[in-house]
Design an enzyme around this catalytic site. Structure first.
Site, mmCIF file in Angstrom:
data_model
loop_
_atom_site.group_PDB
_atom_site.id
_atom_site.type_symbol
_atom_site.label_atom_id
_atom_site.label_comp_id
_atom_site.label_asym_id
_atom_site.label_seq_id
_atom_site.Cartn_x
_atom_site.Cartn_y
_atom_site.Cartn_z
ATOM 1 N N LYS A 1 7.685 -0.671 1.104
ATOM 2 C CA LYS A 1 6.280 -0.648 1.498
ATOM 3 C C LYS A 1 5.749 -2.060 1.351
ATOM 4 O O LYS A 1 5.731 -2.601 0.255
ATOM 5 C CB LYS A 1 5.556 0.263 0.488
ATOM 6 C CG LYS A 1 4.546 1.202 1.044
ATOM 7 C CD LYS A 1 4.013 2.130 -0.045
ATOM 8 C CE LYS A 1 2.831 1.525 -0.783
ATOM 9 N NZ LYS A 1 1.938 2.561 -1.370
ATOM 10 N N LYS B 1 7.058 -0.705 -8.432
ATOM 11 C CA LYS B 1 6.341 -1.984 -8.348
ATOM 12 C C LYS B 1 6.732 -2.792 -9.571
ATOM 13 O O LYS B 1 6.468 -2.369 -10.712
ATOM 14 C CB LYS B 1 4.834 -1.732 -8.373
ATOM 15 C CG LYS B 1 4.281 -1.030 -7.137
ATOM 16 C CD LYS B 1 2.875 -0.524 -7.426
ATOM 17 C CE LYS B 1 2.116 -0.162 -6.157
ATOM 18 N NZ LYS B 1 0.873 0.597 -6.505
ATOM 19 N N HIS C 1 5.125 -3.603 -2.578
ATOM 20 C CA HIS C 1 4.251 -4.748 -2.851
ATOM 21 C C HIS C 1 3.020 -4.263 -3.617
ATOM 22 O O HIS C 1 2.903 -3.080 -3.933
ATOM 23 C CB HIS C 1 3.812 -5.382 -1.515
ATOM 24 C CG HIS C 1 2.954 -4.467 -0.682
ATOM 25 N ND1 HIS C 1 2.099 -4.899 0.292
ATOM 26 C CD2 HIS C 1 2.819 -3.112 -0.705
ATOM 27 C CE1 HIS C 1 1.481 -3.884 0.845
ATOM 28 N NE2 HIS C 1 1.897 -2.792 0.259
ATOM 29 N N ARG C 2 2.060 -5.162 -3.884
ATOM 30 C CA ARG C 2 0.745 -4.777 -4.395
ATOM 31 C C ARG C 2 -0.299 -5.165 -3.349
ATOM 32 O O ARG C 2 -0.013 -5.963 -2.444
ATOM 33 C CB ARG C 2 0.404 -5.495 -5.710
ATOM 34 C CG ARG C 2 1.303 -5.194 -6.881
ATOM 35 C CD ARG C 2 1.511 -3.737 -7.178
ATOM 36 N NE ARG C 2 0.318 -2.946 -7.464
ATOM 37 C CZ ARG C 2 -0.006 -2.447 -8.653
ATOM 38 N NH1 ARG C 2 0.772 -2.699 -9.703
ATOM 39 N NH2 ARG C 2 -1.070 -1.693 -8.809
ATOM 40 N N SER C 3 -1.499 -4.649 -3.499
ATOM 41 C CA SER C 3 -2.537 -5.004 -2.520
ATOM 42 C C SER C 3 -2.924 -6.484 -2.634
ATOM 43 O O SER C 3 -3.346 -7.098 -1.664
ATOM 44 C CB SER C 3 -3.753 -4.099 -2.668
ATOM 45 O OG SER C 3 -4.202 -4.081 -4.003
ATOM 46 N N GLU D 1 -3.979 4.737 2.260
ATOM 47 C CA GLU D 1 -2.995 4.159 3.182
ATOM 48 C C GLU D 1 -2.465 5.184 4.179
ATOM 49 O O GLU D 1 -2.122 6.299 3.802
ATOM 50 C CB GLU D 1 -1.804 3.594 2.387
ATOM 51 C CG GLU D 1 -2.229 2.564 1.361
ATOM 52 C CD GLU D 1 -1.083 2.046 0.499
ATOM 53 O OE1 GLU D 1 0.095 2.262 0.857
ATOM 54 O OE2 GLU D 1 -1.378 1.427 -0.529
ATOM 55 N N GLU E 1 -4.328 -4.878 2.938
ATOM 56 C CA GLU E 1 -2.902 -4.849 3.261
ATOM 57 C C GLU E 1 -2.655 -5.034 4.756
ATOM 58 O O GLU E 1 -1.574 -4.739 5.259
ATOM 59 C CB GLU E 1 -2.273 -3.556 2.738
ATOM 60 C CG GLU E 1 -2.348 -3.491 1.209
ATOM 61 C CD GLU E 1 -1.549 -2.357 0.598
ATOM 62 O OE1 GLU E 1 -1.066 -1.482 1.343
ATOM 63 O OE2 GLU E 1 -1.407 -2.353 -0.641
ATOM 64 N N ASP F 1 -0.624 7.323 1.419
ATOM 65 C CA ASP F 1 -0.850 7.086 -0.006
ATOM 66 C C ASP F 1 -2.300 7.444 -0.266
ATOM 67 O O ASP F 1 -3.208 6.734 0.161
ATOM 68 C CB ASP F 1 -0.579 5.625 -0.392
ATOM 69 C CG ASP F 1 -0.823 5.391 -1.881
ATOM 70 O OD1 ASP F 1 -1.137 6.367 -2.605
ATOM 71 O OD2 ASP F 1 -0.706 4.234 -2.327
ATOM 72 N N ASP G 1 3.252 7.092 -7.857
ATOM 73 C CA ASP G 1 2.985 5.658 -8.058
ATOM 74 C C ASP G 1 2.224 5.522 -9.379
ATOM 75 O O ASP G 1 2.809 5.209 -10.422
ATOM 76 C CB ASP G 1 2.196 5.126 -6.859
ATOM 77 C CG ASP G 1 1.626 3.732 -7.072
ATOM 78 O OD1 ASP G 1 2.008 3.064 -8.042
ATOM 79 O OD2 ASP G 1 0.779 3.296 -6.262
ATOM 80 N N GLU H 1 2.088 9.944 -1.150
ATOM 81 C CA GLU H 1 2.080 9.255 -2.442
ATOM 82 C C GLU H 1 0.800 9.578 -3.204
ATOM 83 O O GLU H 1 -0.269 9.686 -2.596
ATOM 84 C CB GLU H 1 2.190 7.749 -2.163
ATOM 85 C CG GLU H 1 2.248 6.859 -3.376
ATOM 86 C CD GLU H 1 2.334 5.388 -2.939
ATOM 87 O OE1 GLU H 1 2.932 5.102 -1.881
ATOM 88 O OE2 GLU H 1 1.775 4.538 -3.650
ATOM 89 N N HIS I 1 -8.916 -0.413 -0.816
ATOM 90 C CA HIS I 1 -8.399 -1.578 -0.091
ATOM 91 C C HIS I 1 -9.282 -2.006 1.085
ATOM 92 O O HIS I 1 -8.926 -2.896 1.838
ATOM 93 C CB HIS I 1 -6.974 -1.305 0.406
ATOM 94 C CG HIS I 1 -5.992 -1.164 -0.722
ATOM 95 N ND1 HIS I 1 -4.733 -0.677 -0.560
ATOM 96 C CD2 HIS I 1 -6.114 -1.446 -2.043
ATOM 97 C CE1 HIS I 1 -4.099 -0.671 -1.720
ATOM 98 N NE2 HIS I 1 -4.923 -1.121 -2.636
ATOM 99 N N SER J 1 -5.873 -0.643 -7.000
ATOM 100 C CA SER J 1 -5.941 0.751 -7.447
ATOM 101 C C SER J 1 -4.855 0.941 -8.499
ATOM 102 O O SER J 1 -3.910 1.675 -8.325
ATOM 103 C CB SER J 1 -5.733 1.704 -6.271
ATOM 104 O OG SER J 1 -4.444 1.540 -5.716
HETATM 105 P P1 PGA Z 1 -2.489 -1.416 -5.397
HETATM 106 O O1 PGA Z 1 -2.211 -0.404 -4.220
HETATM 107 O O2 PGA Z 1 -1.530 -2.526 -5.312
HETATM 108 O O3 PGA Z 1 -3.921 -1.800 -5.150
HETATM 109 O O4 PGA Z 1 -2.335 -0.613 -6.670
HETATM 110 C C1 PGA Z 1 -0.945 -0.127 -3.722
HETATM 111 C C2 PGA Z 1 -0.603 1.315 -3.921
HETATM 112 O O5 PGA Z 1 -1.399 2.092 -4.473
HETATM 113 O O6 PGA Z 1 0.496 1.713 -3.551
HETATM 114 ZN ZN ZN Z 2 0.010 3.875 -4.331
#
Ligand code: PGA
Ligand code: ZN
Length: 432
Positions: free
Chosen positions: A393, A342, A370-372, A161, A202, A239, A317, A290, A152, A40
């Protein structure tokens, strides 16, 4: 000095290619690092370069790896690996574009990360003290994402999330235990209620629940089942990843899963979204939300922050994408009061650090994330301690690429011994 730099293509946790970089410096010190990848993703993130050719459905990163080996390596061989800022500046200059789209933010970040790891080894210091100095001794409170939805997973939960924060824990290790126990309780509870216990990207469960309230109620029940009191031992965080729900033509947020489960189309305008969050805040102990609104809706963010910002952290984010230009705008406007950080959204460690610093100076929270799509690289654990964010996170206590970050933090806590600190968020506005 740096003697050699080498990048290769490896796989991430979703089975898509990503970059791994090794840097050789000094006699024979080699540091290795790998780069995560989002699903995302925010519109304003630095560009993750993909080959776009037939192999790996266009997702190959051979060009990005070539950029490291053929263009970046010759420029940084001979440079001092301990000069992280100098290196990051060179990487930025070599790319020259605003969004690192020429060499690829994945190529650049791989080098930035590998340099830090090599430098820490050469300095014979753990990475968190190499990056953060002797003041780096605060463990982050983990925000564990135990229920997955949105992009996700392919269940009916529209919000991406649902996280738990063990704010009542005396230290990091105990916090991990509390979260893991709640995770197992949630699994048992889902089983009892005939729900699917397969997990999302995740590591959180991805059942077909009717809506977010139902998901939050399940979290409450799981906490109690494990022997913890929601609102005292545990807080929740969401999130929403609302940019993924926003429909420009309708000028509203479309809740597809909720629509399907309730048998009627569920749309929410910005004002209705804010009212909906207010309802959730009244019913559940929520520490932060978020991306509650779209990444372009500065006006909505300002309105929401003015209305609810005293009671909850509103975390940007996709809104800020770890970019200090966008963060500066947010601080000036009063849009949000926290930032998600990130490293691959911006592409170098120095710039991620600048974003944390800017947030902290404004009295905002910064959350390392982190990332997904992840690898087993645990650098974000060290970064959370080094940058003193007090929050991280890294998904559920499930799937090795998630758990490894938490395991690394337990090891760091052990290394710090008595000097380790674990922040207490009992005084957060939501608890007053
Ligand atoms: P992403 O999701 O790593 O798929 O962008 C994580 C988030 O949105 O926090
Ligand atoms: Zn996010």
């Amino acid at each position: 000095p740096i003697r050699d730099v080498y990048a290769r293509e490896i796989l991430d946790s979703r089975g898509n290619p990503t970059i791994e970089v090794e840097i050789l410096a000094g006699e024979k010190t080699v540091g290795c690092a790998s780069v995560p990848s989002g699903a995302s993703t925010g519109k304003y993130e630095a560009i993750e370069l993909r080959d776009g050719e037939a192999r790996y459905m266009g997702k190959g990163v051979e060009h990005a790896a070539d950029h490291v080996n053929a263009q970046i390596a010759p420029e940084i061989v001979g440079m001092n690996v301990l000069d992280q800022r100098g290196l990051d500046e060179v990487l930025k200059r070599l790319d020259g574009s605003r969004n690192k789209g020429k060499l690829g933010a994945n190529a650049i970040l791989g080098v930035s990360m590998a340099a830090a790891r090599t430098a820490a080894k050469i300095s014979e210091r753990p990475l968190y003290t190499y990056l953060g100095g002797v003041q780096a001794r605060t463990l982050p409170v983990p925000m564990m994402n135990i229920m997955n939805g949105g992009r996700h997973a392919d269940n009916t939960i529209d919000i991406q999330e649902f996280m738990i924060l063990p704010v009542g824990a005396p230290d990091f290790r105990e916090g991990v235990r509390m979260c893991a126990e709640i995770y197992q309780s949630l699994k048992a509870l889902l089983g009892q209620r005939g729900c699917n216990t397969a997990v999302g990207d995740e590591g959180g469960f991805a059942p077909d629940l009717p809506d977010a309230k139902e998901a939050l109620s399940m979290l409450m029940d799981a906490c109690k089942m494990a022997g913890y009191q929601p609102g005292k031992d545990m807080l929740f965080a969401l999130d929403v990843a609302a940019s993924e729900l926003y429909d420009e033509k309708l000028n509203a947020y479309v809740f597809d899963g909720e629509s399907r489960m309730h048998g009627q189309k569920v749309l929410r305008t910005t004002d209705q979204m804010i009212a909906y969050y207010e309802e959730l805040l009244a019913e559940f102990p929520i520490y932060s939300i978020e991306d509650p609104l779209d990444e372009e809706d500065w006006e909505g963010w300002v309105k929401m922050t003015a209305h609810l910002g005293e009671n909850v952290y509103l975390v940007g984010d996709d809104l800020f994408v770890t970019n200090t230009e966008r963060l500066k705008k947010g601080i000036e406007l009063g849009a949000a009061n926290a930032i998600l950080v990130k490293i691959n959204q911006i592409g170098t460690l120095s710039e991620a650090f600048d974003a944390v610093e800017m947030a902290h100076r404004a009295g905002w929270q910064a959350i390392i994330s982190h990332r997904s799509g992840e690898t087993v690289d645990t650098m974000i654990a060290d970064i959370a301690v080094a940058f003193n964010t007090g929050l991280i996170k890294s998904g559920a206590p499930c799937r090795s690429e998630r758990v490894e970050k938490y395991n690394r933090l337990m090891r760091i806590e052990e290394m710090l011994g008595k000097t380790a600190d674990f922040p207490c968020y009992m005084d957060t506005p939501v608890l007053k």
